[in-house]
Enzyme design. Structure first.
Site, mmCIF file in Angstrom:
data_model
loop_
_atom_site.group_PDB
_atom_site.id
_atom_site.type_symbol
_atom_site.label_atom_id
_atom_site.label_comp_id
_atom_site.label_asym_id
_atom_site.label_seq_id
_atom_site.Cartn_x
_atom_site.Cartn_y
_atom_site.Cartn_z
ATOM 1 N N ASP A 371 3.982 -125.302 30.844
ATOM 2 C CA ASP A 371 5.424 -125.519 30.709
ATOM 3 C C ASP A 371 5.945 -126.392 31.846
ATOM 4 O OD1 ASP A 371 4.534 -123.271 29.298
ATOM 5 O OD2 ASP A 371 6.462 -122.251 29.428
ATOM 6 N N GLU A 499 -0.816 -122.201 19.223
ATOM 7 C CA GLU A 499 -1.641 -121.013 19.461
ATOM 8 C C GLU A 499 -1.848 -120.176 18.205
ATOM 9 O OE1 GLU A 499 0.440 -119.234 22.680
ATOM 10 O OE2 GLU A 499 -0.186 -120.760 24.117
ATOM 11 N N LYS A 611 2.706 -122.316 15.327
ATOM 12 C CA LYS A 611 3.672 -121.642 16.186
ATOM 13 C C LYS A 611 4.651 -122.654 16.780
ATOM 14 C CE LYS A 611 3.776 -118.713 20.349
ATOM 15 N NZ LYS A 611 2.946 -118.199 21.485
#
Length: 781
Positions: A371, A499, A611
């Site tokens: 991130d 994921e 996702k």
């Protein structure tokens, strides 16, 4: 296709503040996150200043970025190379909570009567202020103001100022102030994203003392054996008080009981200064001394000057970083809250980074992920590059640990951990952790973008190149040239950003990003060789680099297997993805999302379902490699099967939807991103902010509606505003220049505020700006 949830905001749409005008206990968990004040080092979760009676609806917390406890990761069925020892950010001693007693009645929002209430997080002053007129059950009325700050210029220091004014009585008032070392961490919950494996109380107290208004507490973690100290001192604006103070090492407490006779319509104030240092900052035997030094300096300066410093710091920050949006006040508030939260959450000392939840909660154990580099870093690269530099230096400081991890997994080079604090791999689920080998390339991508935006060659030769080379070495060892793929270089058994698809062969995102890493490594090798012989030889000797190894990297890059399906005209996410059954997300009940909390992983992995963006993120990051048709085809293929179960997802869809001229859809994705935490859209703001989502909100504004791209050695812009935005402006730092961009529905203008000149592009028009010049372009309807 899944519909994004919407909620009514509970806050006033103020453009510079987050304001609560009526206290709602049911929202308390979420409000504690929103009203956090932090400075990148110290985070003070936004708990009430008095105790919350229902402990199940409150989580009192104070965090220090990068300060952690270790825990053993246990597996019913383990295996070689599994992460064995985890790290988690710990909840340190609390100094925020006070007990205020009026005669014999304790001030509490759950008793008596509230005549006035306002709580405000002020993003220009950097303070949390709460003002209350409260009437006790016996009719005594009092006006109380609490003001709390974590100092940006003095990261080890904070202060709380309390003002009390009796409105209709004179009488005895007692204030109990503490250093409460009984703080505990959250335990495991059913939500795999929350909690950690550390003990509920992970400390032993090694020192505690007090001297009337001053006190100190030192504790040490039981497993990581790291110490921290907290010192407080109090300054009172009145005479005639009586203070009884005592320390209890066994009970982990330092307590001050301050009593005074208050007179009607007189104002009384108490300022509590506090300082924290850890063994990661200074030697253990210096912690107490350094805390005392901070407190002494704070008392000399005074709280009013600390508040002035805070405002001056933020004036400078907003001058560089502010994004002005007109047309939707809630969006203006949200984008500023996002940027303010990123500033509050980001470490600037080289030993810390930015956790997924910042310094506001314990979701993901306070770990640092990709991130930082892919979602948060761009904001700092183009507004505060000095902060971006320190975040990358933090990664350099973890390089030896990354080398050790690669060696443990029988590879050359370095492998950065998927989630970590001090360098260990802390992901206990390797299919979605260790297997995300793209983490290395994500860090290299950030280094590449930082270098392109700053030309900081000193960083490259002293830090960046070594990371890039060791990452390239790892990737060259990870894959191989496959005869079955026509001799192309393939990488098997990996997990990409999505994921919901794990342990696959030739994940497109990974292969393309590895190619970028290898090409950049070869470029840096040649650049160092040509421009700094001493640095070049030092690195070659240290890493035992040879021309033959660089040639191999280039050969791999030139022969990387890059998936493409000519029939579908898309980039397959991996070798098997397009052969799976596609999920119809519209037929899945809303209460089944996020899928990872309601479905077994195997029942997710066998479908075409995402996702978050994987191929689409690749196209966004390496936009110059793909055509408009590539973007359109892949967007139309992957959007219907993306759940957005990750908060990282909507921002990327927003940016790409702008380019596809799907402005209404782009704005819907952007609004969801920007209001994620303020409106608690995922029902988990209680666990902490979504820091990456906030970085994504900035990217959606600048790279989306601003249309900025950073390839071909120049900044280019292709702005488009949605119906709800009437005006947009932002500033960009690039190669020592400061550029201001202003966009309306009909005109885009570019002004060079600092720097000698800059090369720019507006759609297909190339032009140069000199300092002070403005260039305007008419936008087509």
């Amino acid at each position: 296709m899944r519909k994004l949830p919407k909620k009514q905001s509970i806050f006033l749409p103020d453009e510079w503040s987050v304001i609560e005008e009526e206290f709602e206990p049911k929202n308390n968990f979420m409000l504690e996150t929103i009203f956090t004040v932090a400075n990148g080092y110290l985070g003070l979760r936004g708990n009430l200043d008095e105790d919350f009676p229902d402990k199940s609806q409150s989580f009192k917390a104070t965090y220090i970025n990068g300060f952690y406890e270790e825990y053993d990761i246990t597996y019913p069925e383990g295996g070689y190379g599994f992460a064995k020892r985890g790290e988690a950010m710990v909840n340190v001693a609390d100094v925020k909570t006070f007990e205020i007693t009026i005669e014999d009645e304790k001030f509490n929002l759950f008793s008596g009567k509230i005549d006035k209430y306002i709580r405000k997080l002020d993003m220009r002053s950097g303070t949390l202020v709460r003002k209350i007129i409260w009437e006790s059950n016996s009719g005594k009325k009092i006006y109380i103001v609490f003001e709390r700050l974590a100092c940006f210029k003095r990261q080890h220091l904070g202060a709380i100022n309390i003002k009390i004014k009796p409105l209709n009585f004179s009488g005895r008032i007692k204030i109990v102030s503490k250093i409460d070392g009984n703080s505990s961490n959250l335990l495991e919950t059913e939500d795999v994203r929350v909690g950690s494996g550390i003990e509920k109380f992970p400390f032993e107290t090694i020192k505690a003392y007090c001297d009337e208004l001053n006190g100190f507490l030192m504790q040490k973690t039981k497993k990581s054996r790291l110490s921290y100290g907290c010192m407080v001192d109090h300054v009172l604006s009145f005479d005639g008080f009586f203070c009884k103070s005592f320390a209890d090492k066994e009970k982990n407490l330092v307590i001050f009981e301050i009593e005074f006779d208050a007179k009607k319509d007189m104002e009384y104030s108490l300022t509590k200064y506090f300082s924290y240092f850890t063994q990661r900052d200074v030697e253990e035997n210096l912690i107490e001394e350094r805390c005392a030094g901070e407190i002494l300096e704070a008392k000399k300066i005074g709280v009013e000057n600390l508040l002035k410093e805070q405002r001056e710091f933020l004036e400078s920050f907003w001058e560089n970083a502010d994004v002005v949006v007109k047309g939707d006040p809630e969006i203006q508030q949200a984008i500023r809250f996002s940027l303010f939260s990123l500033l509050q959450s980001t470490g600037r000392n080289g030993i810390s980074n930015i956790a997924a939840k910042g310094l506001t909660g314990e979701g993901y154990g306070g770990h640092y992920f990709w991130d930082s580099e892919i979602y948060v870093m761009p904001f700092f690269i183009y507004t505060y590059p000095e902060i971006a530099r320190m975040l990358l230096i933090h990664r350099y400081n973890l390089l030896d640990a990354a080398r050790q991890r690669a060696k443990e997994l029988h590879h050359r080079g370095a492998l950065y951990p998927w989630r970590t604090i001090a360098g260990k791999e802390c992901s206990a689920y390797f299919p979605a952790g260790t297997a995300q080998y793209h983490i290395n390339a994500d860090i290299v991508y950030a280094i590449k973008k930082y270098f392109e935006a700053t030309d900081d060659f000193n960083f490259i030769k002293n830090y960046g190149a070594e990371i890039v080379f060791e990452s390239a070495r790892f990737y060259a060892d990870l894959g191989h040239f496959s005869e079955e793929k026509d001799g192309k270089f393939c990488i098997f058994c990996v997990t990409g950003p999505d994921e919901y698809t794990a342990l696959v062969d030739n994940n497109a995102y990974t292969n393309y990003m590895v190619q970028m890493n290898l090409e950049f490594a070869a470029r840096l090798y040649n650049l160092l060789k040509e421009t700094d012989k001493e640095a070049f030889e030092r690195l070659c000797n240290k890493l035992k680099l040879s021309e033959q190894e660089i040639d191999l990297w280039q050969k791999i890059a030139d022969n990387m297997y890059l998936p493409y399906n000519a029939k579908l005209k898309i980039i397959p996410q991996d070798d098997s993805f397009i052969y799976k059954k596609r999920l119809d997300l519209s037929k899945i009940p809303e209460d089944q999302f996020p899928l990872l909390l309601h479905w077994h992983y195997l029942d997710i992995y066998r479908y075409q379902v995402c996702k978050q963006p994987d191929v689409l993120l690749l196209i966004y990051l390496l936009r110059e490699k793909f055509t408009y048709e590539d973007l359109k085809n892949n967007y139309e293929y992957y959007e219907p099967i993306t759940t957005h179960d990750s908060s990282l997802s909507p921002a990327i869809f927003s940016i790409l939807a702008v380019e596809l001229n799907l402005l209404e859809k782009a704005y819907e994705y952007f609004r969801y991103t920007a209001r994620m935490d303020l409106d608690d859209l995922n029902d988990n703001t209680k666990d902490g902010i979504h820091a990456a989502c906030m970085g994504g909100a900035w990217q959606a504004i600048v790279f989306g509606f601003g249309g900025m791209r950073t390839n071909k050695d120049r900044l280019s812009f292709a702005p488009k505003l949605p119906e709800d935005i009437e005006y947009l402006s932002f500033k960009i730092k690039y190669m020592g220049n400061v550029l201001k961009v202003e966009i309306t529905k009909s005109i885009a203008s570019y002004t060079l505020l600092e720097g000698e000149n800059i090369q720019l592009s507006h759609y297909s028009s190339n032009f140069e700006l000199k300092r002070g010049q403005t260039k305007e372009f008419i936008l087509a309807n």
